[in-house]
Design a protein around this motif. Sequence first.
Motif, PDB file in Angstrom:
ATOM      1  N   UNK A 104      -2.404 -16.136   0.465  1.00  0.00           N
ATOM      2  CA  UNK A 104      -3.108 -14.861   0.275  1.00  0.00           C
ATOM      3  C   UNK A 104      -2.143 -13.688   0.451  1.00  0.00           C
ATOM      4  N   UNK A 105      -1.273 -13.760   1.441  1.00  0.00           N
ATOM      5  CA  UNK A 105      -0.288 -12.694   1.655  1.00  0.00           C
ATOM      6  C   UNK A 105       0.710 -12.657   0.507  1.00  0.00           C
ATOM      7  N   UNK A 106       1.104 -13.832   0.022  1.00  0.00           N
ATOM      8  CA  UNK A 106       2.029 -13.902  -1.106  1.00  0.00           C
ATOM      9  C   UNK A 106       1.419 -13.232  -2.329  1.00  0.00           C
ATOM     10  N   UNK A 107       0.145 -13.459  -2.548  1.00  0.00           N
ATOM     11  CA  UNK A 107      -0.517 -12.826  -3.686  1.00  0.00           C
ATOM     12  C   UNK A 107      -0.661 -11.323  -3.483  1.00  0.00           C
ATOM     13  N   UNK A 108      -0.913 -10.911  -2.250  1.00  0.00           N
ATOM     14  CA  UNK A 108      -1.121  -9.494  -1.956  1.00  0.00           C
ATOM     15  C   UNK A 108       0.163  -8.676  -2.148  1.00  0.00           C
ATOM     16  N   UNK A 109       1.306  -9.235  -1.754  1.00  0.00           N
ATOM     17  CA  UNK A 109       2.581  -8.508  -1.859  1.00  0.00           C
ATOM     18  C   UNK A 109       3.717  -9.510  -2.051  1.00  0.00           C
ATOM     19  N   UNK A 110       3.850 -10.048  -3.273  1.00  0.00           N
ATOM     20  CA  UNK A 110       4.826 -11.131  -3.496  1.00  0.00           C
ATOM     21  C   UNK A 110       6.273 -10.761  -3.178  1.00  0.00           C
ATOM     22  N   UNK A 141      -7.392 -12.111   3.397  1.00  0.00           N
ATOM     23  CA  UNK A 141      -6.648 -11.406   4.429  1.00  0.00           C
ATOM     24  C   UNK A 141      -7.584 -10.495   5.203  1.00  0.00           C
ATOM     25  N   UNK A 142      -7.424 -10.500   6.520  1.00  0.00           N
ATOM     26  CA  UNK A 142      -8.213  -9.579   7.345  1.00  0.00           C
ATOM     27  C   UNK A 142      -7.629  -8.178   7.209  1.00  0.00           C
ATOM     28  N   UNK A 143      -8.364  -7.220   7.693  1.00  0.00           N
ATOM     29  CA  UNK A 143      -7.870  -5.840   7.677  1.00  0.00           C
ATOM     30  C   UNK A 143      -6.570  -5.744   8.474  1.00  0.00           C
ATOM     31  N   UNK A 144      -6.506  -6.424   9.629  1.00  0.00           N
ATOM     32  CA  UNK A 144      -5.280  -6.418  10.436  1.00  0.00           C
ATOM     33  C   UNK A 144      -4.121  -7.034   9.665  1.00  0.00           C
ATOM     34  N   UNK A 145      -4.381  -8.137   8.937  1.00  0.00           N
ATOM     35  CA  UNK A 145      -3.328  -8.771   8.140  1.00  0.00           C
ATOM     36  C   UNK A 145      -2.785  -7.803   7.097  1.00  0.00           C
ATOM     37  N   UNK A 146      -3.676  -7.099   6.412  1.00  0.00           N
ATOM     38  CA  UNK A 146      -3.242  -6.123   5.404  1.00  0.00           C
ATOM     39  C   UNK A 146      -2.450  -4.986   6.049  1.00  0.00           C
ATOM     40  N   UNK A 147      -2.855  -4.573   7.250  1.00  0.00           N
ATOM     41  CA  UNK A 147      -2.126  -3.517   7.962  1.00  0.00           C
ATOM     42  C   UNK A 147      -0.737  -3.993   8.375  1.00  0.00           C
ATOM     43  N   UNK A 148      -0.624  -5.238   8.784  1.00  0.00           N
ATOM     44  CA  UNK A 148       0.675  -5.791   9.179  1.00  0.00           C
ATOM     45  C   UNK A 148       1.596  -5.863   7.962  1.00  0.00           C
TER      46      UNK A 148
END
Length: 96
Positions: free
Chosen positions: A64-70, A16-23
């Motif tokens: 990746x997003x699912x893993x970051x915040x399921x 995930x990019x920094x922007x993706x994590x911020x979103x």
Amino acid sequence: MNAAHEQDHASPATELSERDREIIAFERQWWKYAGAKEQAIRDLFDMSATRYYQVLNSLIDSPAALEADPMLIKRLRRLRASRQRARSARRLGIQL
């Protein structure tokens, strides 16, 4: 262990990019921002609401997003599926 092998075991969340994590963080708590969500999107991400939702939709499908915040990603997937069903039903003239 060589570098290529280590990369195979890298966490998908690192994709995930920094922007993706911020979103993702924004979606988790957007309601805390004063005013309309669309205005907060413009202020925080310097993009139109349309572009934001395009990026968010691709994130919702991202492992990746699912893993970051399921929990958040699964909730957003359910909401999206529910809206899609409602739109399809309206188009077909079916009452849900």
